[in-house]
Design a protein around this motif. Sequence first.
Motif, PDB file in Angstrom:
ATOM      1  N   ALA A 146       0.817  -1.224   0.000  1.00 54.39           N
ATOM      2  CA  ALA A 146       0.000   0.000   0.000  1.00 54.39           C
ATOM      3  C   ALA A 146       0.843   1.264   0.000  1.00 54.39           C
ATOM      4  O   ALA A 146       0.309   2.365  -0.158  1.00 54.39           O
ATOM      5  N   GLY A 147       2.152   1.132   0.180  1.00 53.21           N
ATOM      6  CA  GLY A 147       3.046   2.287   0.114  1.00 53.21           C
ATOM      7  C   GLY A 147       2.650   3.380   1.090  1.00 53.21           C
ATOM      8  O   GLY A 147       2.437   3.117   2.278  1.00 53.21           O
ATOM      9  N   PRO A 148       2.525   4.629   0.619  1.00 45.37           N
ATOM     10  CA  PRO A 148       2.227   5.728   1.528  1.00 45.37           C
ATOM     11  C   PRO A 148       0.827   5.682   2.129  1.00 45.37           C
ATOM     12  O   PRO A 148       0.517   6.462   3.025  1.00 45.37           O
ATOM     13  N   GLN A 223       2.084  17.586   8.697  1.00 43.55           N
ATOM     14  CA  GLN A 223       0.940  17.779   7.807  1.00 43.55           C
ATOM     15  C   GLN A 223       1.374  17.862   6.344  1.00 43.55           C
ATOM     16  O   GLN A 223       0.792  17.225   5.479  1.00 43.55           O
ATOM     17  N   SER A 224       2.391  18.652   6.087  1.00 44.27           N
ATOM     18  CA  SER A 224       2.794  18.897   4.707  1.00 44.27           C
ATOM     19  C   SER A 224       3.913  17.944   4.278  1.00 44.27           C
ATOM     20  O   SER A 224       4.795  17.603   5.071  1.00 44.27           O
ATOM     21  N   MET A 225       3.852  17.537   3.027  1.00 44.43           N
ATOM     22  CA  MET A 225       4.931  16.767   2.422  1.00 44.43           C
ATOM     23  C   MET A 225       5.694  17.600   1.388  1.00 44.43           C
ATOM     24  O   MET A 225       6.581  17.085   0.705  1.00 44.43           O
ATOM     25  N   MET A 226       5.364  18.891   1.293  1.00 41.55           N
ATOM     26  CA  MET A 226       6.084  19.773   0.394  1.00 41.55           C
ATOM     27  C   MET A 226       7.439  20.103   1.009  1.00 41.55           C
ATOM     28  O   MET A 226       7.553  20.307   2.224  1.00 41.55           O
ATOM     29  N   LEU A 238       7.634   8.257   3.898  1.00 42.18           N
ATOM     30  CA  LEU A 238       6.266   8.143   3.396  1.00 42.18           C
ATOM     31  C   LEU A 238       6.211   8.098   1.883  1.00 42.18           C
ATOM     32  O   LEU A 238       5.574   7.204   1.301  1.00 42.18           O
ATOM     33  N   ILE A 239       6.861   9.044   1.219  1.00 43.49           N
ATOM     34  CA  ILE A 239       6.732   9.145  -0.241  1.00 43.49           C
ATOM     35  C   ILE A 239       8.060   9.009  -0.976  1.00 43.49           C
ATOM     36  O   ILE A 239       8.083   8.969  -2.204  1.00 43.49           O
ATOM     37  N   GLY A 240       9.162   8.939  -0.225  1.00 42.92           N
ATOM     38  CA  GLY A 240      10.464   8.760  -0.849  1.00 42.92           C
ATOM     39  C   GLY A 240      11.189  10.069  -1.077  1.00 42.92           C
ATOM     40  O   GLY A 240      10.552  11.104  -1.323  1.00 42.92           O
ATOM     41  N   PRO A 241      12.505  10.061  -1.003  1.00 43.33           N
ATOM     42  CA  PRO A 241      13.281  11.305  -1.140  1.00 43.33           C
ATOM     43  C   PRO A 241      13.183  11.932  -2.518  1.00 43.33           C
ATOM     44  O   PRO A 241      13.420  13.135  -2.676  1.00 43.33           O
ATOM     45  N   ASP A 242      12.840  11.142  -3.529  1.00 44.43           N
ATOM     46  CA  ASP A 242      12.750  11.669  -4.892  1.00 44.43           C
ATOM     47  C   ASP A 242      11.306  11.784  -5.371  1.00 44.43           C
ATOM     48  O   ASP A 242      11.032  11.757  -6.582  1.00 44.43           O
ATOM     49  N   ALA A 243      10.375  11.931  -4.414  1.00 43.05           N
ATOM     50  CA  ALA A 243       8.956  11.992  -4.766  1.00 43.05           C
ATOM     51  C   ALA A 243       8.657  13.196  -5.654  1.00 43.05           C
ATOM     52  O   ALA A 243       9.277  14.256  -5.527  1.00 43.05           O
ATOM     53  N   SER A 244       7.682  13.017  -6.510  1.00 42.77           N
ATOM     54  CA  SER A 244       7.263  14.103  -7.393  1.00 42.77           C
ATOM     55  C   SER A 244       6.477  15.139  -6.610  1.00 42.77           C
ATOM     56  O   SER A 244       5.964  14.883  -5.513  1.00 42.77           O
ATOM     57  N   ALA A 245       6.348  16.314  -7.203  1.00 43.45           N
ATOM     58  CA  ALA A 245       5.542  17.360  -6.579  1.00 43.45           C
ATOM     59  C   ALA A 245       4.088  16.918  -6.459  1.00 43.45           C
ATOM     60  O   ALA A 245       3.403  17.246  -5.482  1.00 43.45           O
ATOM     61  N   ALA A 246       3.612  16.141  -7.430  1.00 42.01           N
ATOM     62  CA  ALA A 246       2.230  15.656  -7.382  1.00 42.01           C
ATOM     63  C   ALA A 246       2.023  14.708  -6.211  1.00 42.01           C
ATOM     64  O   ALA A 246       1.003  14.775  -5.511  1.00 42.01           O
ATOM     65  N   SER A 247       2.996  13.824  -5.988  1.00 41.28           N
ATOM     66  CA  SER A 247       2.890  12.899  -4.857  1.00 41.28           C
ATOM     67  C   SER A 247       2.932  13.647  -3.536  1.00 41.28           C
ATOM     68  O   SER A 247       2.161  13.354  -2.605  1.00 41.28           O
ATOM     69  N   ALA A 249       1.998  16.683  -2.994  1.00 39.87           N
ATOM     70  CA  ALA A 249       0.737  17.408  -2.834  1.00 39.87           C
ATOM     71  C   ALA A 249      -0.385  16.462  -2.407  1.00 39.87           C
ATOM     72  O   ALA A 249      -1.206  16.798  -1.542  1.00 39.87           O
ATOM     73  N   THR A 250      -0.416  15.267  -2.991  1.00 34.92           N
ATOM     74  CA  THR A 250      -1.454  14.292  -2.652  1.00 34.92           C
ATOM     75  C   THR A 250      -1.427  13.930  -1.181  1.00 34.92           C
ATOM     76  O   THR A 250      -2.477  13.734  -0.552  1.00 34.92           O
TER      77      THR A 250
END
Length: 333
Positions: A146-148, A223-226, A238-247, A249-250
Amino acid sequence: MFDRRTAILGTLAGGLAAPALAVAQTAPPRIGATTPVPGLPEPDETIDLWPKGAPGKLSPPIVETVDERSKDASLTDRAVHGISCPRLIVFRPRIPNGSAVLVAPGGGYVRVVIDKEGYEIGRWLAARGFTVFVLFYRLPGDGWAAGPNVALADAQRAMRIIRARARDYGIVPERVAAMGFSAGGHVVGDLATRFAAPVYAPVDSADRLSARPDAAALIYAVQSMMPALAHPGSRDLLIGPDASAASAATHSTANNVSAQTPPCFLVHAEDDSVVKVENSIEFRAACKRAGVAVETHLFTNGGHGFGLRRAMGKPAEAWPDLFLAWARTQGLG
């Protein structure tokens, strides 16, 4: 110091009902066979979240490990990692008030800090009539399918199980709140904003029930992943060090606030050097835009991870009583 600390951490034993051991459930973690701190009962009642095991089983399996980090014999500070059997640890009050609180401890998505942000608040709330369920959730860095969304899946399932068993615990199903600390605050923020997201396949009749908490308390929450606001360690796991901006934001909870988000109670210290206070400010602004009732307490001093024990003598010491007062306005307690 111990006497004062014990008093603040709870009426800790006096308001708890005798535990009822759940049959064939995964036991809480222990270090040794004795009660770590005399006078503070260890919980024995547990509820496994997934009757056939957590979805997306890992191979090879991970081993649950508990680390004692405290150097003070009168105060435990255990942290658990390698959780493969997510579960609820139950604190029953002697006189239930009809309300329940799901508690998600923090730990930076590296571990689950069970004493400082779990058992202590569980005893404290149970002494005041709440039935408390401390969530041992899976960690995204362990590689679950299920990842993040893995901790969110556990939180959704936990809310549904609490409602499915409400009669057993003397709980009104419409009076179930959620409270999260630090990374556990992200779990609860995710739950409050994405409670209906289909992040796991239903397994039984409990999954027909709503996972929406009736109120949410987010305590010095991630709260924020930005990148500008994120707690780096939590973001990476949670989303990885190279996560996209879209990820990013999600998985930033403020972006998911809607009119269906439950009333929220926010606590943060402005001198928090671990999770920036702007995490809570941004979430509050999103609630205001969506018309969601939100109460916010920003303290000048408190740092990060104060829970109950480390708030003593600081402005942040007031937060538990402020929560109780707010909870009553929400029909809880």
